[in-house]
Scaffold this motif. Structure first.
Motif, PDB file in Angstrom:
ATOM      1  N   THR A   1       0.805  -1.226   0.000  1.00 23.42           N
ATOM      2  CA  THR A   1       0.000   0.000   0.000  1.00 23.42           C
ATOM      3  C   THR A   1       0.835   1.273   0.000  1.00 23.42           C
ATOM      4  O   THR A   1       0.337   2.333  -0.376  1.00 23.42           O
ATOM      5  CB  THR A   1      -0.950   0.030   1.204  1.00 23.42           C
ATOM      6  N   ASN A   2       2.103   1.204   0.430  1.00 25.15           N
ATOM      7  CA  ASN A   2       2.937   2.415   0.434  1.00 25.15           C
ATOM      8  C   ASN A   2       3.952   2.414  -0.706  1.00 25.15           C
ATOM      9  O   ASN A   2       4.962   3.124  -0.649  1.00 25.15           O
ATOM     10  CB  ASN A   2       3.641   2.592   1.785  1.00 25.15           C
ATOM     11  N   ASP A   3       3.666   1.641  -1.753  1.00 23.05           N
ATOM     12  CA  ASP A   3       4.545   1.593  -2.922  1.00 23.05           C
ATOM     13  C   ASP A   3       4.671   2.995  -3.518  1.00 23.05           C
ATOM     14  O   ASP A   3       3.672   3.618  -3.871  1.00 23.05           O
ATOM     15  CB  ASP A   3       3.958   0.630  -3.964  1.00 23.05           C
ATOM     16  N   ASP A   4       5.914   3.473  -3.631  1.00 21.28           N
ATOM     17  CA  ASP A   4       6.157   4.823  -4.127  1.00 21.28           C
ATOM     18  C   ASP A   4       6.470   4.851  -5.616  1.00 21.28           C
ATOM     19  O   ASP A   4       6.855   5.888  -6.158  1.00 21.28           O
ATOM     20  CB  ASP A   4       7.304   5.480  -3.344  1.00 21.28           C
ATOM     21  N   ASP A   5       6.300   3.720  -6.296  1.00 18.65           N
ATOM     22  CA  ASP A   5       6.507   3.645  -7.742  1.00 18.65           C
ATOM     23  C   ASP A   5       5.224   3.182  -8.423  1.00 18.65           C
ATOM     24  O   ASP A   5       4.543   3.959  -9.094  1.00 18.65           O
ATOM     25  CB  ASP A   5       7.675   2.711  -8.063  1.00 18.65           C
ATOM     26  N   VAL A   6       4.880   1.918  -8.244  1.00 21.69           N
ATOM     27  CA  VAL A   6       3.623   1.402  -8.782  1.00 21.69           C
ATOM     28  C   VAL A   6       2.558   1.559  -7.707  1.00 21.69           C
ATOM     29  O   VAL A   6       2.489   0.766  -6.766  1.00 21.69           O
ATOM     30  CB  VAL A   6       3.755  -0.074  -9.206  1.00 21.69           C
ATOM     31  N   ASP A   7       1.746   2.582  -7.845  1.00 25.01           N
ATOM     32  CA  ASP A   7       0.712   2.842  -6.849  1.00 25.01           C
ATOM     33  C   ASP A   7      -0.207   1.635  -6.718  1.00 25.01           C
ATOM     34  O   ASP A   7      -0.558   0.987  -7.714  1.00 25.01           O
ATOM     35  CB  ASP A   7      -0.096   4.081  -7.246  1.00 25.01           C
ATOM     36  N   VAL A   8      -0.599   1.339  -5.507  1.00 18.66           N
ATOM     37  CA  VAL A   8      -1.422   0.165  -5.245  1.00 18.66           C
ATOM     38  C   VAL A   8      -2.719   0.192  -6.046  1.00 18.66           C
ATOM     39  O   VAL A   8      -3.287  -0.865  -6.360  1.00 18.66           O
ATOM     40  CB  VAL A   8      -1.707   0.034  -3.729  1.00 18.66           C
ATOM     41  N   LEU A   9      -3.177   1.370  -6.437  1.00 17.84           N
ATOM     42  CA  LEU A   9      -4.421   1.449  -7.209  1.00 17.84           C
ATOM     43  C   LEU A   9      -4.310   0.713  -8.540  1.00 17.84           C
ATOM     44  O   LEU A   9      -5.302   0.167  -9.043  1.00 17.84           O
ATOM     45  CB  LEU A   9      -4.836   2.907  -7.429  1.00 17.84           C
ATOM     46  N   GLU A  10      -3.101   0.711  -9.133  1.00 17.93           N
ATOM     47  CA  GLU A  10      -2.901  -0.028 -10.381  1.00 17.93           C
ATOM     48  C   GLU A  10      -3.125  -1.520 -10.179  1.00 17.93           C
ATOM     49  O   GLU A  10      -3.823  -2.180 -10.956  1.00 17.93           O
ATOM     50  CB  GLU A  10      -1.477   0.186 -10.903  1.00 17.93           C
TER      51      GLU A  10
ATOM     52  N   ASP B   1       1.572  -1.097   4.166  1.00 11.76           N
ATOM     53  CA  ASP B   1       2.610  -0.135   4.567  1.00 11.76           C
ATOM     54  C   ASP B   1       3.898  -0.795   5.064  1.00 11.76           C
ATOM     55  O   ASP B   1       4.465  -0.384   6.090  1.00 11.76           O
ATOM     56  CB  ASP B   1       2.070   0.811   5.651  1.00 11.76           C
ATOM     57  N   VAL B   2       4.358  -1.801   4.337  1.00 14.32           N
ATOM     58  CA  VAL B   2       5.598  -2.472   4.728  1.00 14.32           C
ATOM     59  C   VAL B   2       6.785  -1.585   4.356  1.00 14.32           C
ATOM     60  O   VAL B   2       6.858  -1.090   3.224  1.00 14.32           O
ATOM     61  CB  VAL B   2       5.723  -3.841   4.028  1.00 14.32           C
ATOM     62  N   PRO B   3       7.720  -1.341   5.288  1.00 14.36           N
ATOM     63  CA  PRO B   3       8.908  -0.536   4.958  1.00 14.36           C
ATOM     64  C   PRO B   3       9.637  -1.109   3.738  1.00 14.36           C
ATOM     65  O   PRO B   3       9.743  -2.324   3.582  1.00 14.36           O
ATOM     66  CB  PRO B   3       9.764  -0.662   6.222  1.00 14.36           C
ATOM     67  N   GLY B   4      10.109  -0.202   2.900  1.00 16.76           N
ATOM     68  CA  GLY B   4      10.756  -0.617   1.666  1.00 16.76           C
ATOM     69  C   GLY B   4       9.939  -0.238   0.451  1.00 16.76           C
ATOM     70  O   GLY B   4      10.460  -0.203  -0.667  1.00 16.76           O
ATOM     71  N   GLY B   5       8.636   0.044   0.665  1.00 16.22           N
ATOM     72  CA  GLY B   5       7.798   0.500  -0.430  1.00 16.22           C
ATOM     73  C   GLY B   5       7.818  -0.445  -1.623  1.00 16.22           C
ATOM     74  O   GLY B   5       7.474  -1.624  -1.510  1.00 16.22           O
TER      75      GLY B   5
ATOM     76  N   THR C   1      15.816  -7.598   4.305  1.00 17.20           N
ATOM     77  CA  THR C   1      15.220  -7.492   5.634  1.00 17.20           C
ATOM     78  C   THR C   1      14.557  -8.814   6.009  1.00 17.20           C
ATOM     79  O   THR C   1      14.286  -9.661   5.150  1.00 17.20           O
ATOM     80  CB  THR C   1      14.170  -6.373   5.665  1.00 17.20           C
ATOM     81  N   MET C   2      14.255  -8.965   7.284  1.00 11.37           N
ATOM     82  CA  MET C   2      13.590 -10.178   7.738  1.00 11.37           C
ATOM     83  C   MET C   2      12.217 -10.315   7.091  1.00 11.37           C
ATOM     84  O   MET C   2      11.823 -11.416   6.662  1.00 11.37           O
ATOM     85  CB  MET C   2      13.455 -10.153   9.261  1.00 11.37           C
ATOM     86  N   HIS C   3      11.487  -9.219   6.977  1.00 15.51           N
ATOM     87  CA  HIS C   3      10.157  -9.281   6.367  1.00 15.51           C
ATOM     88  C   HIS C   3      10.256  -9.697   4.903  1.00 15.51           C
ATOM     89  O   HIS C   3       9.437 -10.502   4.417  1.00 15.51           O
ATOM     90  CB  HIS C   3       9.445  -7.931   6.483  1.00 15.51           C
ATOM     91  N   ALA C   4      11.233  -9.151   4.191  1.00 16.72           N
ATOM     92  CA  ALA C   4      11.403  -9.501   2.777  1.00 16.72           C
ATOM     93  C   ALA C   4      11.700 -10.988   2.615  1.00 16.72           C
ATOM     94  O   ALA C   4      11.163 -11.653   1.711  1.00 16.72           O
ATOM     95  CB  ALA C   4      12.521  -8.662   2.166  1.00 16.72           C
TER      96      ALA C   4
END
Length: 335
Positions: free
Chosen positions: A256-265, A287-291, A299-302
Motif C-alpha cells: 500500500t505504500n509503494d512509491d513507484d507502482v501505486d497500489v491502485l494499479e 505499509d511495509v517498509p521498503g515501499g 530485511t527479515m520481512h522480505a
C-alpha cells in the motif's frame, strides 16, 4: 547565433552518447560481480539471441531494416545438478523503464540456485548497458514480451536438462508486467507466474507519473503518442485490460505504500481478474517498509515474504529443494 545553436546541439548529442558509453562500462563492472559472486554456487553465462524485428523502423527501405532485434540473456545453472536429469526453468525479466538485470537480484538468484532452478534473465529491447541502439528499441508492454518468451524458447532448445513441462516466470514492477503479459499471450508455455508490485494499468500510471516519465513513452522512438492521443494502444499494453486472457496459476503481491507502482494499479488488475471469474492468489501488504522494493530487500520481512513466493512456485514446478525457513535462506546466501 545559428552557429552557436549548432554547437549546443552537437554538445547535447555528445552527452547522450557519452551517457550510453558510461552505462556500458557500468554494465561490464556489474557482470564481473555476477561471475565473481556466483562462482561458488552456479555456472553463469551470457548468451546472445534474438527477438522479433523492431517495433519502429525509421528507414523501412534501409538494408536490414527489418532484421530481428538481438539481445543478451543471463543464464544461471546450479553447480550441483545432475545433468542426466531434468530441472525446472524460471524466466526472470528485470524491471525498470530502461532498466537492466543487475546484482540487485543477487540474493534472489542465489536462493533460486539453492532450490535447483535453472534461471534465464533476458536483457530485452530497451535495456540499459548495451548502447543507444538497443535502448531506443524499447517497446514497453509490446515486443519485449516476445523477447522474454524467446529466452524461454532458447533454453528449451539448447539445454537438454531443462524440463519443458516445468517452466515458470516471475518478475517485479515492469518485470511483473512482462511476466503477466507472457502468460496472457502464451498460456500453454508456463506452469505458473508470480507478479510482484506489477505495473498493471498504463492509463492510470500516465495520470499520476511525471511529465519526464510520460515522455519516455510518447517519444518518437517508442510509442510516439500520449495516452490522450491513443488510449487503446496503452490499454493493449496493460495487464489490467487483458485480465480475460489468464489461464495460468498466478500469485500477485503489492504494497500500500509503494512509491513507484501505486497500489491502485494493482487493485485494478485484481478487480479485473475477479470480474472475469479468474482463480488466482494475491496479497496486499499494508505499509511495509521498503515501499516498492519491500520483498526484494534483505530485511527479515522480505525474506519471509519470499518464502511465500517460493512455496507458490514449488507447488507447480516441483524443484529438487524448497527454502522453507529464513534459516534456509541464510544458508543459501552464505554457504
Amino acid at each position: 547565433m545559428q552557429e552557436l545553436e549548432q554547437e549546443i546541439k552537437a554538445l547535447r548529442q555528445y552527452n547522450v552518447n557519452l551517457n550510453h558509453r558510461i552505462d556500458v562500462l557500468q554494465k561490464t563492472i556489474d557482470d564481473v560481480l555476477w561471475f565473481n559472486r556466483m562462482d561458488d554456487i552456479a555456472f553463469v553465462d551470457k548468451v546472445y539471441m534474438y527477438g522479433p524485428p523492431p517495433a519502429n523502423v525509421p528507414s523501412p527501405t534501409a538494408r536490414g531494416a527489418y532484421n530481428h532485434v538481438k539481445f543478451w540473456s543471463y543464464i544461471f545453472i546450479p553447480k550441483d545438478i545432475d545433468f542426466s536429469k531434468k530441472y525446472p526453468l524460471l524466466v526472470l525479466p528485470h524491471g525498470g523503464v530502461h532498466g537492466d538485470f543487475s546484482t540487485y537480484y543477487y540474493h534472489i538468484v542465489r536462493e533460486l540456485m539453492a532450490q535447483g532452478y535453472i534461471v534465464v534473465a533476458p536483457e530485452y529491447r530497451g535495456s540499459t548497458g548495451y548502447g543507444r541502439k538497443l535502448w531506443e528499441q524499447i517497446d514497453y508492454g509490446g515486443l519485449e514480451i516476445q523477447d522474454a518468451h524467446a529466452s524461454r524458447n532458447y533454453m528449451l532448445e539448447n539445454y537438454e536438462f531443462v524440463d519443458k513441462n516445468r517452466v515458470g516466470i516471475l518478475g517485479w514492477s515492469h518485470g511483473g508486467l512482462i511476466s503477466l503479459m507472457n502468460v496472457f499471450e502464451y498460456p500453454k508455455d508456463y506452469k505458473c507466474v508470480f507478479a510482484g508490485v506489477p505495473v498493471s494499468d498504463l492509463i492510470a500510471r500516465m495520470g499520476y507519473m511525471t511529465d519526464s516519465y510520460r515522455k519516455l513513452f510518447s517519444d518518437d522512438y517508442h510509442i510516439g503518442k500520449t495516452v490522450y492521443e491513443d488510449i487503446q494502444e496503452y490499454k493493449r499494453r496493460s495487464p489490467a485490460w487483458n485480465a480475460h486472457k489468464l489461464q495460468t496459476p498466478l500469485l500477485i503481491h503489492t504494497n500500500t505504500n509503494d512509491d513507484d507502482v501505486d497500489v491502485l494499479e494493482v487493485e485494478h488488475l485484481i478487480k479485473s481478474l475477479k470480474a472475469e471469474g479468474k482463480k488466482f492468489e494475491y496479497e496486499i501488504f499494508q505499509d511495509v517498509p521498503g515501499g516498492h522494493s519491500f520483498d526484494r530487500m534483505d530485511t527479515m520481512h522480505a525474506k519471509k515474504t519470499r518464502l511465500k513466493i517460493y512455496a507458490f512456485l514449488a507447488n507447480y514446478l516441483n524443484p529438487p529443494k524448497v527454502l522453507k525457513t529464513v534459516e534456509d535462506i541464510h544458508r543459501a546466501a552464505y554457504r
